[in-house]
Scaffold this motif. Structure first.
Motif, PDB file in Angstrom:
ATOM      1  N   PRO A   1       0.700  -1.203   0.022  1.00 41.74           N
ATOM      2  CA  PRO A   1       0.150   0.041  -0.122  1.00 41.74           C
ATOM      3  C   PRO A   1       0.645   1.064  -0.046  1.00 41.74           C
ATOM      4  N   LEU A   2       0.396   2.338  -0.306  1.00 42.55           N
ATOM      5  CA  LEU A   2       0.841   3.722  -0.167  1.00 42.55           C
ATOM      6  C   LEU A   2       0.952   3.902   1.452  1.00 42.55           C
ATOM      7  N   VAL A   3       2.013   3.957   1.792  1.00 44.62           N
ATOM      8  CA  VAL A   3       2.152   4.498   3.309  1.00 44.62           C
ATOM      9  C   VAL A   3       2.604   5.775   3.554  1.00 44.62           C
ATOM     10  N   ILE A   4       1.865   6.618   4.393  1.00 50.03           N
ATOM     11  CA  ILE A   4       2.175   7.961   4.775  1.00 50.03           C
ATOM     12  C   ILE A   4       2.055   8.166   6.023  1.00 50.03           C
ATOM     13  N   ASP A   5       3.249   8.794   6.310  1.00 52.50           N
ATOM     14  CA  ASP A   5       3.413   9.384   7.681  1.00 52.50           C
ATOM     15  C   ASP A   5       2.183  10.388   8.104  1.00 52.50           C
ATOM     16  N   ILE A   6       1.505  10.245   9.076  1.00 51.65           N
ATOM     17  CA  ILE A   6       0.426  11.123   9.402  1.00 51.65           C
ATOM     18  C   ILE A   6       0.914  12.529   9.996  1.00 51.65           C
ATOM     19  N   GLY A   7       2.369  12.269  10.023  1.00 54.83           N
ATOM     20  CA  GLY A   7       3.006  13.716  10.344  1.00 54.83           C
ATOM     21  C   GLY A   7       3.265  14.316   9.156  1.00 54.83           C
ATOM     22  N   GLY A   8       3.521  13.910   8.046  1.00 59.97           N
ATOM     23  CA  GLY A   8       3.756  14.486   6.885  1.00 59.97           C
ATOM     24  C   GLY A   8       5.165  14.450   6.703  1.00 59.97           C
ATOM     25  N   ASN A   9       6.251  13.390   7.212  1.00 61.74           N
ATOM     26  CA  ASN A   9       7.563  13.230   7.127  1.00 61.74           C
ATOM     27  C   ASN A   9       8.126  12.148   6.151  1.00 61.74           C
ATOM     28  N   PHE A  10       7.054  11.520   5.454  1.00 68.89           N
ATOM     29  CA  PHE A  10       7.450  10.410   4.429  1.00 68.89           C
ATOM     30  C   PHE A  10       6.242   9.762   3.568  1.00 68.89           C
ATOM     31  N   TYR A  11       6.430   9.228   2.690  1.00 77.49           N
ATOM     32  CA  TYR A  11       5.569   8.113   1.853  1.00 77.49           C
ATOM     33  C   TYR A  11       5.927   7.278   0.936  1.00 77.49           C
ATOM     34  N   PHE A  12       5.629   6.037   0.929  1.00 71.68           N
ATOM     35  CA  PHE A  12       6.222   5.125   0.084  1.00 71.68           C
ATOM     36  C   PHE A  12       5.458   4.309  -0.303  1.00 71.68           C
ATOM     37  N   LYS A  13       5.438   3.524  -1.457  1.00 74.57           N
ATOM     38  CA  LYS A  13       4.732   2.524  -1.924  1.00 74.57           C
ATOM     39  C   LYS A  13       5.692   1.465  -2.813  1.00 74.57           C
ATOM     40  N   GLY A  14       4.845   0.568  -2.964  1.00 77.77           N
ATOM     41  CA  GLY A  14       5.527  -0.785  -3.634  1.00 77.77           C
ATOM     42  C   GLY A  14       5.793  -0.174  -5.232  1.00 77.77           C
ATOM     43  N   GLU A  15       6.768  -0.677  -5.966  1.00 73.09           N
ATOM     44  CA  GLU A  15       6.695  -0.306  -7.368  1.00 73.09           C
ATOM     45  C   GLU A  15       6.761  -1.531  -8.085  1.00 73.09           C
ATOM     46  N   SER A  16       7.747  -2.724  -7.756  1.00 73.63           N
ATOM     47  CA  SER A  16       7.688  -3.883  -8.257  1.00 73.63           C
ATOM     48  C   SER A  16       8.144  -4.594  -7.264  1.00 73.63           C
ATOM     49  N   GLU A  17       8.345  -6.037  -7.403  1.00 79.74           N
ATOM     50  CA  GLU A  17       8.756  -7.062  -6.329  1.00 79.74           C
ATOM     51  C   GLU A  17      10.175  -6.428  -6.109  1.00 79.74           C
ATOM     52  N   GLY A  18      10.234  -6.115  -4.428  1.00 75.95           N
ATOM     53  CA  GLY A  18      11.584  -5.730  -4.075  1.00 75.95           C
ATOM     54  C   GLY A  18      11.813  -4.455  -4.292  1.00 75.95           C
ATOM     55  N   ARG A  19      11.249  -3.638  -4.761  1.00 75.25           N
ATOM     56  CA  ARG A  19      11.546  -2.232  -5.126  1.00 75.25           C
ATOM     57  C   ARG A  19      10.209  -1.363  -4.652  1.00 75.25           C
ATOM     58  N   ILE A  20      10.548  -0.058  -4.189  1.00 74.58           N
ATOM     59  CA  ILE A  20       9.744   0.864  -3.858  1.00 74.58           C
ATOM     60  C   ILE A  20      10.032   2.481  -4.252  1.00 74.58           C
ATOM     61  N   TRP A  21       9.030   3.040  -4.071  1.00 77.29           N
ATOM     62  CA  TRP A  21       9.195   4.688  -4.206  1.00 77.29           C
ATOM     63  C   TRP A  21       8.944   5.302  -3.027  1.00 77.29           C
ATOM     64  N   LEU A  22       9.760   6.160  -2.682  1.00 75.72           N
ATOM     65  CA  LEU A  22       9.978   6.874  -1.459  1.00 75.72           C
ATOM     66  C   LEU A  22      10.060   8.290  -1.694  1.00 75.72           C
ATOM     67  N   SER A  23       9.505   9.017  -0.801  1.00 76.12           N
ATOM     68  CA  SER A  23       9.590  10.634  -0.656  1.00 76.12           C
ATOM     69  C   SER A  23      10.036  10.816   0.754  1.00 76.12           C
ATOM     70  N   PRO A  24      10.830  11.854   1.047  1.00 77.85           N
ATOM     71  CA  PRO A  24      10.554  12.581   2.319  1.00 77.85           C
ATOM     72  C   PRO A  24       9.704  13.319   2.437  1.00 77.85           C
TER      73      PRO A  24
END
Length: 376
Positions: free
Chosen positions: A242-265
């Motif tokens: 799933p898209l995982v979002i910090d409720i405090g607004g410090n990061f989010y990440f989600k699956g991109e492919s097997e063993g890979r994610i997209w990540l933002s601070p």
């Protein structure tokens, strides 16, 4: 340039990203329309660098009506527009540490009052959906409706629909200046001049500069840099994470492919309008924040990029006729939610400019809430 510049047009749209392209697709069947784009290709900046997803809570209650109204078209567009939809299921987890349980409760209660489907999650459910998550991240709210958006497919569909309806597109065509005359606008583009009845400012991060070039007062549209990286992990994270979002607004990440994610601070660094590039400090910050949440060994940083998200002072989109300059139209300040709200914004603004009024959920949105006159 993709198309030759005409000597005159009815509506000149400055910018061919998601804002300009969606408006052209809605307006071109009813008015002669021309898009101009300063870059070699449309959508080079914000649109082409988006990790877009449709999330009802994204942007807050003020944006929510536009997001809800846009969902049906994104999920099942008219056959003449696209043979397939642009959404694929993702789900979202709004995550927090144990000591921030009250913030999650308030988040759920606030959006429940707006009829947003939301479920409180147990620690066991978090551990199941985010394998390897650290035990202190035990509080969360689950959004089942969150979906990925095929941004490239949607943008291309808008451009094709605009072209079918007769709209033109000129790339490498930067607006240098515009002068209001009794007959409309005279717009300078390098050595060429185009006459237009209306100018639509859909220039994204450059919106205030375009306004000033046209003699309109800037609204305070501020670009902010957002960083995204793709990580390859030594951990079997599923592509369906799933898209995982910090409720405090410090990061989010989600699956991109097997063993890979997209990540933002989840960075928002004020920036001038520019070709944004990621800063190494922001890449390192993103990785450090991820390590605080999950125990996932990182094998490599495979990609990194940055884009600009532009906001009005009240962080709501701005679309409509300028309060002081006749024939000058705003379509800007769409932040990171411009893609998921594009069906509603384009239909509502096109109706202001002569297209038929939209029906259904889009027609029930109060467009006056987003008018530039609110800053007058």
């Amino acid at each position: 340039m993709t198309d030759a510049l005409p000597s005159s047009t009815d509506v000149l749209i400055v910018g061919a990203g998601i804002a300009g392209a969606s408006l052209a697709a809605a307006l071109a069947p009813h008015r002669r329309t021309m898009m101009i784009e300063a870059e070699d290709v449309p959508g080079y900046h914000a649109t082409g660098r988006s990790a877009a997803f449709w999330q009802e809570t994204y942007g807050g209650p003020g944006v929510q009506p536009l997001s809800i109204a846009s969902f049906a078209m994104l999920q099942a567009p008219p056959r003449e527009f696209s043979a397939r939809g642009f959404l694929s299921p993702r789900t979202a987890i709004n995550l927090a540490r144990r000591e921030d349980a009250a913030a999650v409760d308030a988040f759920v209660a606030g959006f429940a009052a707006q009829a947003v489907p939301m479920e409180r999650m147990s620690a066991a459910e978090i551990a199941r959906l985010v394998p390897g998550s650290r035990s202190e991240w035990s509080e969360a709210a689950f959004e089942a409706s969150c979906s990925d958006i095929d941004v490239g497919g949607l943008h291309t569909a808008y451009l094709r629909a605009a072209k079918r309806a007769g709209a033109g597109l000129a790339t490498r065509a930067r607006l240098d200046s515009a002068r209001r005359t009794d007959a409309g606008w005279e717009v300078r583009l390098g050595d060429e001049t185009v006459r237009a009845n209306l100018i639509v400012n859909a220039a994204g991060a450059w919106a205030d500069r375009v306004a000033e070039a046209c003699g309109a007062a800037p609204l305070g549209i501020q670009p902010y840099r957002r960083t995204v990286i793709q990580l390859r992990l030594d951990y079997p994270v599923p592509a369906s994470l799933p898209l995982v979002i910090d409720i405090g607004g410090n990061f989010y990440f989600k699956g991109e492919s097997e063993g890979r994610i997209w990540l933002s601070p989840h960075d928002e660094t004020p920036s001038p309008p520019c070709d944004a590039a990621p800063e190494e400090m922001d890449v390192a910050l993103a990785i450090e924040r991820l390590r605080q949440v999950v125990d996932w060994p990182i094998a490599a940083v495979e990609r990194k990029w940055a884009g600009l998200r532009s906001f009005a002072p009240d962080r709501l989109p701005v679309f409509g006729v300028d309060a002081c300059v006749p024939g000058f139209i705003w379509c800007a300040g769409q932040g990171g939610f411009g893609i998921q709200t594009s069906p509603a914004i384009s239909a509502l603004l096109a109706a202001e400019l002569g297209a038929p009024a939209p029906e259904g959920a889009i027609g029930r949105v109060n467009a006056a809430s987003y008018a530039p006159s609110r800053f007058a």
